[in-house]
Each structure stands twice: as structure tokens, then as C-alpha cells.
Scaffold this motif. Sequence first.
Motif, PDB file in Angstrom:
ATOM      1  N   GLU A   7       0.908  -1.634   0.658  1.00  0.00           N
ATOM      2  CA  GLU A   7      -0.038  -0.311   0.240  1.00  0.00           C
ATOM      3  C   GLU A   7       0.684   1.072  -0.246  1.00  0.00           C
ATOM      4  N   ASP A   8       0.704   2.155  -1.558  1.00  0.00           N
ATOM      5  CA  ASP A   8       2.017   3.087  -0.591  1.00  0.00           C
ATOM      6  C   ASP A   8       1.297   4.533  -0.461  1.00  0.00           C
ATOM      7  N   GLU A   9      -0.157   4.306  -0.325  1.00  0.00           N
ATOM      8  CA  GLU A   9      -0.621   5.738   1.091  1.00  0.00           C
ATOM      9  C   GLU A   9      -0.483   4.879   2.571  1.00  0.00           C
ATOM     10  N   ASP A  51      -2.522  -3.046  -2.759  1.00  0.00           N
ATOM     11  CA  ASP A  51      -4.072  -2.079  -3.086  1.00  0.00           C
ATOM     12  C   ASP A  51      -3.610  -1.913  -4.680  1.00  0.00           C
ATOM     13  N   MET A  53      -3.830   0.450  -7.280  1.00  0.00           N
ATOM     14  CA  MET A  53      -3.342   1.556  -8.014  1.00  0.00           C
ATOM     15  C   MET A  53      -1.942   2.076  -7.535  1.00  0.00           C
ATOM     16  N   LYS A 101     -11.941   1.136  -1.139  1.00  0.00           N
ATOM     17  CA  LYS A 101     -11.991   2.057  -0.082  1.00  0.00           C
ATOM     18  C   LYS A 101     -12.837   3.057  -0.662  1.00  0.00           C
TER      19      LYS A 101
HETATM   20 CA    CA Z   1      -2.581   3.389  -3.997  1.00  0.00          CA
END
Ligand code: CA
Length: 227
Positions: A7-9, A51, A53, A101
Motif C-alpha cells: 500500500e503506497d498511502e 492496493d 493503484m 476504499k
Molecule cells: Ca494507492
Amino acid sequence: MKLLIVEDEIKTGEYLKQGLSEAGFIVDLAHNGLDGHHLAMTETYDLLILDVMLPDVDGWRILKSLREASKEVPVLFLTARDSIDDRVKGLELGADDYLVKPFVFAELLARVRTLLRRGANHTAELNLRIADLELDLARRRVSRGGKRIHLTAKEFALLELMVRRQGEVLPRSLIASQVWDMNFDSDSNVIDVAIRRLRAKIDDDFALKLIQTVRGMGYMIDTPDTT
Ligand code: CA
């Protein structure tokens, strides 16, 4: 059980990691697709939370590589997008479930448990056992001699690690990195305190002691027959 979150967030990733760790899972977190892809392909996990994206290697690419390598680990996709196209694409690639989400953590945890139960039929063991001690991995429950024992999430993770590697001496440094996700500080007695608490719960009332201290080396769980 060991999970990987990609997850990049940062906030979402940390929040998921904390929640799942508190629920007793051992969690690896990758903040980008490249690291996530590498971990997914080289480590062994019971479940992946991807995730969709990601700025570099996206969730689909990771899933595709996994399935091409015949890795059948269950995959839960997190997606901000809820279009039919995305769902179809993910399912074609072999995703096991979706969560759109924003979601509520309790919902994620329920989906994770369901997937682990389902996945256990063909991937990992659902129950771990040593002597008369039994761990129900999906429900995070422990019993000895048929009697339920209440453990904290950390105690469960510690016991799971030891039972998975029964007969093997586990150094404190390994326990610290696997269960507490921290570098071991030899001045700290966190591990020893946790082992003492675990012993009180699973060994004190029983003649057969399962947890063994190996002086100067670490801890081990074993039955006398196999030592
Ligand atoms: Ca993302």
C-alpha cells in the motif's frame, strides 16, 4: 500467520499493519509495488493485501506474477475504483476478494479471516498442534488438553512462531523481528517477559512442559519425545 500488505498511502498502510498486528498476525508492509513484488515472490505468506493503484508496479502486475509462478496465496485487493471493468480484470487474474476504499477495519478483518479459512483448504494448515496444545490460526484461539486458553495477540503470534518452528531454537533477535517487528536490544527483557507470561498460561498447569529455554541461545517449543 504471516500477511503482506502492499500500500503506497503511508497512513493507510500503517493503519492496516497496526490493526492486523493487534489482531495477532505477523505483518510485512511494503510502501511501493517494487518492494511488494519482490517480497511477494520471495517470501512465503498466508495472505496478500494489495492496493491496486501503485505508482510503479501495480497490484495487478504483482498478482499476475504470483499466479504465473503458480503461487496460490489468497489475494485481497484494495481499490478506490469500483468499476465493473476493474472487478472483471482482477477476477480474471485470480484475485480472491475485493474491498473498496474507504472501508471499515472490522470488514477487512472479517474478509481476511474468511480468505484464510478458505485458503487453508489448499495452502497452509488451518490448525497447528504440538502434544495436546492446539492453535486455531484463523480464529486465533488456543487450547490445551481441550481447554481454551486466552492469549493476547502478541502472545498468540509468539506461540504461533514457536509451534511453526517446533524443535528449533529461536534466538531472541529472531523472535523480536518476527513478533515485535523490532531490532533486538540485548538490554531489553521484552522477550523474556513475554515467554514467562506465555509459560504461565500454557505450561504451568500441565506436567509436560513445552517451552524450553536453551541457555545462551534462545527459546524453543518441543516435546521430550522429539528432542
Ligand atoms: Ca494507492
